[in-house]
Design an enzyme around this catalytic site. Sequence first.
Site, mmCIF file in Angstrom:
data_model
loop_
_atom_site.group_PDB
_atom_site.id
_atom_site.type_symbol
_atom_site.label_atom_id
_atom_site.label_comp_id
_atom_site.label_asym_id
_atom_site.label_seq_id
_atom_site.Cartn_x
_atom_site.Cartn_y
_atom_site.Cartn_z
ATOM 1 N N THR A 1 0.598 -0.948 6.546
ATOM 2 C CA THR A 1 0.772 -1.617 5.258
ATOM 3 C C THR A 1 1.140 -3.073 5.521
ATOM 4 O O THR A 1 1.775 -3.379 6.530
ATOM 5 C CB THR A 1 1.875 -0.947 4.412
ATOM 6 N N GLY A 2 0.725 -3.956 4.631
ATOM 7 C CA GLY A 2 1.029 -5.369 4.796
ATOM 8 C C GLY A 2 -0.140 -6.243 4.389
ATOM 9 O O GLY A 2 -0.933 -5.876 3.526
ATOM 10 N N ARG B 1 -12.090 -8.616 -3.317
ATOM 11 C CA ARG B 1 -11.357 -8.624 -2.052
ATOM 12 C C ARG B 1 -11.110 -7.208 -1.550
ATOM 13 O O ARG B 1 -10.719 -6.319 -2.288
ATOM 14 C CB ARG B 1 -10.034 -9.360 -2.246
ATOM 15 N N VAL B 2 -11.324 -6.976 -0.266
ATOM 16 C CA VAL B 2 -11.022 -5.703 0.380
ATOM 17 C C VAL B 2 -10.115 -5.993 1.569
ATOM 18 O O VAL B 2 -10.418 -6.867 2.385
ATOM 19 C CB VAL B 2 -12.298 -4.987 0.862
ATOM 20 N N GLY B 3 -9.002 -5.281 1.661
ATOM 21 C CA GLY B 3 -8.080 -5.471 2.777
ATOM 22 C C GLY B 3 -8.277 -4.417 3.846
ATOM 23 O O GLY B 3 -9.396 -3.989 4.130
ATOM 24 N N THR C 1 0.876 -1.169 0.000
ATOM 25 C CA THR C 1 0.000 0.000 0.000
ATOM 26 C C THR C 1 0.915 1.220 0.000
ATOM 27 O O THR C 1 2.055 1.115 0.408
ATOM 28 C CB THR C 1 -0.825 0.013 1.301
#
Length: 305
Positions: free
Chosen positions: A237-238, A215-217, A187
């Site tokens: 982020t990750g 997909r949503v993170g 990100t």
Amino acid sequence: MSVTQQGYAIVVHGGAGSPRDYDDGCERAVERAAQELAISADALDAAIAAVAVMEDDGRFNAGTGSVLCLDGATVEMDASIMDTKGRLGAVACVQGVKNPVLLARAVADTPHWMLAGDGANRFAAAIRHPVHTEISQRQRDAHAKVVKELAGALPAMPGIDPKAKAFLRFWNYQTPLELPENAACDTVGAVVRGPDGHFAVALSTGGSAPSLLGRVGDTPIIGSGFYAGPAGAVAATGIGEQIVRHLLARTVYGWIEDGMPLQQALERGVGLFDPAVPVGLIAVSKTEAGSFSNRDMPQARIIQQ
């Protein structure tokens, strides 16, 4: 007319797991944010300006550099913004737009805080938000690498048992599945403490590869990928599927709010995860600014006392 500068801080990152060769892109981003602060003195405008630079870079997994979904044709992007003046906006699974972070900012002016999928795209069309549908050779090459690696026996994402065949079982594209092991989870993000003491955060991502369609993170989820409050601003982020389980950004913010030194809070946050899970954090507080990651993470900062 320029605003007289007081102390401020800007920190940006280009994604946990991305090469440090991309530091130059982060440096351009913080410079652009500083220019924006010199004009508006608005922390949110500065954070957005920084993220927009990285979206336009083409190397980061955001904006024009976003990863292709497993069908090799679709790009789904998420973005979010938040500040301590009450502005909050996010988009999820948006397609074919330029600078999703600017679309997230536009959502903050609506009665809602998040728009997703087709609704987000219709909103973009309604406000005449710029379109971007070009797929670069870099994106195609990255997708080809993912497809090739998915033929391996390693898990496709940290925390997923390779024997589970999760992607095969739940495949939701209209094209056949050809799977591997790779994770493009980077990100881009920016946190800013403005000269007026207000805080802001902005994030953008092209999602992860591999992933199911839709997909949503963590990036557009308040408290998970981002948070800003009176004590500071935090961006994560990750692997989003792991980050959301800890409400990472809000958890780290809480430690900072309680008086924990910023760097200690960032390291403690990353320490919540198995080392196999890529995780990174950046943050600013009233007196500090910093970053920490368990992977290489391109980054840059400008701090003016």
